[in-house]
Write an enzyme that holds these catalytic residues in place. Structure first.
Site, short mmCIF file in Angstrom:
data_model
loop_
_atom_site.label_atom_id
_atom_site.label_comp_id
_atom_site.label_asym_id
_atom_site.label_seq_id
_atom_site.Cartn_x
_atom_site.Cartn_y
_atom_site.Cartn_z
N ASN A 31 10.64 38.50 2.05
CA ASN A 31 11.47 39.06 0.98
C ASN A 31 12.82 39.37 1.60
O ASN A 31 13.02 40.41 2.22
CB ASN A 31 10.81 40.32 0.41
N ARG A 40 10.97 35.01 -1.33
CA ARG A 40 11.76 35.47 -2.46
C ARG A 40 13.15 34.87 -2.35
O ARG A 40 13.83 35.01 -1.34
CB ARG A 40 11.88 36.99 -2.46
N HIS A 70 15.75 41.22 -10.03
CA HIS A 70 14.55 42.05 -9.84
C HIS A 70 13.37 41.52 -10.66
O HIS A 70 12.43 42.25 -10.98
CB HIS A 70 14.81 43.51 -10.20
N GLY A 101 16.03 51.61 -6.97
CA GLY A 101 16.00 51.66 -5.53
C GLY A 101 17.43 51.63 -5.02
O GLY A 101 18.34 52.03 -5.74
N SER A 102 17.64 51.15 -3.81
CA SER A 102 19.02 51.02 -3.34
C SER A 102 19.78 50.03 -4.21
O SER A 102 20.97 50.16 -4.47
CB SER A 102 19.05 50.58 -1.87
N GLY A 103 19.07 49.01 -4.69
CA GLY A 103 19.54 48.19 -5.80
C GLY A 103 18.81 48.68 -7.04
O GLY A 103 17.63 49.04 -6.96
N ARG A 109 26.58 50.03 -4.62
CA ARG A 109 27.21 49.09 -5.55
C ARG A 109 27.68 49.82 -6.79
O ARG A 109 27.05 50.79 -7.24
CB ARG A 109 26.23 47.98 -5.94
N ASP A 167 21.91 57.95 -0.21
CA ASP A 167 20.50 58.30 -0.37
C ASP A 167 20.37 59.51 -1.30
O ASP A 167 20.94 60.57 -1.03
CB ASP A 167 19.90 58.63 1.01
N GLY A 176 11.75 52.55 -5.06
CA GLY A 176 11.77 53.73 -4.20
C GLY A 176 12.14 55.02 -4.87
O GLY A 176 11.44 56.04 -4.76
N GLY A 187 12.60 55.45 -8.30
CA GLY A 187 11.81 55.60 -9.52
C GLY A 187 10.40 56.09 -9.28
O GLY A 187 9.84 56.85 -10.07
N ASN A 190 9.35 57.93 -6.56
CA ASN A 190 9.21 59.12 -5.72
C ASN A 190 10.12 60.29 -6.05
O ASN A 190 9.89 61.39 -5.54
CB ASN A 190 9.46 58.72 -4.25
N GLU A 236 6.64 43.49 -5.00
CA GLU A 236 7.21 42.15 -5.08
C GLU A 236 6.48 41.18 -4.16
O GLU A 236 6.29 40.01 -4.51
CB GLU A 236 8.69 42.20 -4.70
#
Length: 395
Positions: free
Chosen positions: A10, A92, A180, A209-211, A240, A283, A328, A330, A332, A379
């Site tokens: 990935n 991926r 995604h 997540g980070s994206g 981003r 973060d 990540g 969503g 936690n 994924e």
């Protein structure tokens, strides 16, 4: 461990996640997973095998030496597993354009078609291509399969995919593709398995997540999504910017005379949570721990845009029956979920504070008109399943 094995890759823009699966009949079981982050020096191979964790410093020290990196990585893994039993590798690939509508066996022809799409994803597609070529060099006998992030959104209506640009621009491929997709395919299947009544309705999944992106589904099929032509579209992310007035880009280029490369770096790597917080962090956990008002503003903007996008996507599917948080953040971050839900109270969404704090599978309050779920994504599982399916067909 003996028996046939399957490996998944990935690839991100600066890292690669690796999964190793055992094959027993038609069953795939993940037995180990690993990460190589090319931003770190010295380059380290991080492997998790059950409860055991290994960090191995690699001699090959740069992404440009990917053949050496992969050869060294496989050599190290072969000390734990019999990689002579490795029969297939799944990758991926971010962009399938309108060229691919499902996973594909990698041969010279399909590889050329994947490479031709690099112009649509210049930060991500080349990394996947380098991994594919490295594995062809190191283990040329292996079957390799590509899974595409865009395929899940091929069910979006053509009107949804169109920008209000001249038709000839659209016809050249400048349209909304969505990303995604492997994550959303997994979420749709998990929702159908565990909450079939909700899965059959109007669902929005939030991959945070980070994206970050969101996807609106009817009966498990994508109808609309927040990311469009590129992976910087939609909601703000770790670094981003998300959706942006194109006039801003014109201004930066024409009035401020900034180099294209500088603007690209700003949009992809210096914006989002990192940019709005003034560089405090990308973060959410660090921003939540900070008492700097800029950190709070970054988080507030993040949840505002997510809630706003849920409102827009609800219009596309005629309402909302269920909201799924994944990835990540969503999966936690209870406070992010609570902040999004609070902005959507007008839709009849209410969370159970207790269930939300526990990251429970169902976090909506009993009287909530909209169901809310937390479903961990996977994924690598989708890549593995698709690779195994194509391998069996090819065999």
């Amino acid at each position: 461990m003996s028996g046939p094995l399957l490996m998944t890759f990935n690839a991100g823009s600066s890292s690669v996640k690796i999964g190793l699966f055992s094959i027993e009949g038609d069953r795939l079981d993940r037995i180990a997973h690993a990460l190589i982050d090319f931003r770190h020096s010295p380059l380290t191979f991080h492997l998790v095998e059950g409860k055991a964790v290994f960090d191995v410093e690699l001699k090959a020290d740069h992404a440009d030496h990917l053949n050496d990196v992969m050869a060294e990585t496989l050599d190290w893994i072969s000390g734990h597993y019999d990689l002579s039993e490795l029969i297939c590798v799944g990758h991926r690939v971010v962009h399938g354009g309108d060229e691919f509508d499902g996973p594909v066996l990698i041969d010279d022809g399909s590889l050329a078609r994947i490479e031709a799409l690099s112009i649509l994803a210049p930060l991500h597609q080349p990394q996947a291509l380098r991994l594919i070529r490295a594995m062809r060099q190191v283990r040329p006998e292996l079957v390799q399969v590509a899974s595409f992030d865009t395929v899940f959104h091929r069910t979006n209506p053509e009107l949804i995919r169109r920008f209000a640009l001249p038709r000839e621009v659209h016809d050249r491929g400048i349209k909304r593709y969505g990303f995604h997709g492997l994550s959303y395919k997994f979420i749709a299947a998990e929702l159908r398995r565990h909450f079939p009544e909700a899965a059959a309705g109007r669902v929005i999944a939030a991959h945070l997540g980070s994206g970050a992106s969101l996807c609106a589904m009817l009966d498990g099929k994508s109808q609309d999504t927040s990311m469009g032509f590129s992976t910087i579209d939609g909601v703000p992310m770790a670094t981003r910017c998300g959706a942006l007035d194109p006039g801003v880009i014109l201004h930066l280029l024409q009035q401020e005379h900034r180099p294209v490369e500088e603007v690209e770096d700003m949009l992809y790597h210096q914006s989002g949570l990192k940019g709005v917080s003034g560089g405090i962090s990308a973060d959410c956990r660090e921003l939540e721990a900070s008492d700097d008002p800029r950190a709070k503003e970054a988080l507030d903007l993040f949840t505002l845009r997510i809630a706003g996008e849920i409102g827009r996507l609800s219009m596309s599917i005629g309402g909302l029956d269920a909201l799924v948080f994944t990835a990540g953040i969503g999966e936690n971050d209870a406070s992010i979920r609570a902040a999004v839900a609070k902005r959507l109270g007008w839709m009849g969404l209410a969370l159970s504070d207790e269930a939300n704090a526990k990251n429970a599978a169902c976090i909506s309050a009993p009287d909530s008109q909209v169901k809310a779920f937390v479903i961990p994504t996977n994924e690598e599982r989708v890549i593995a399943d698709e690779a195994f399916s194509v391998f069996n067909q090819a065999s």
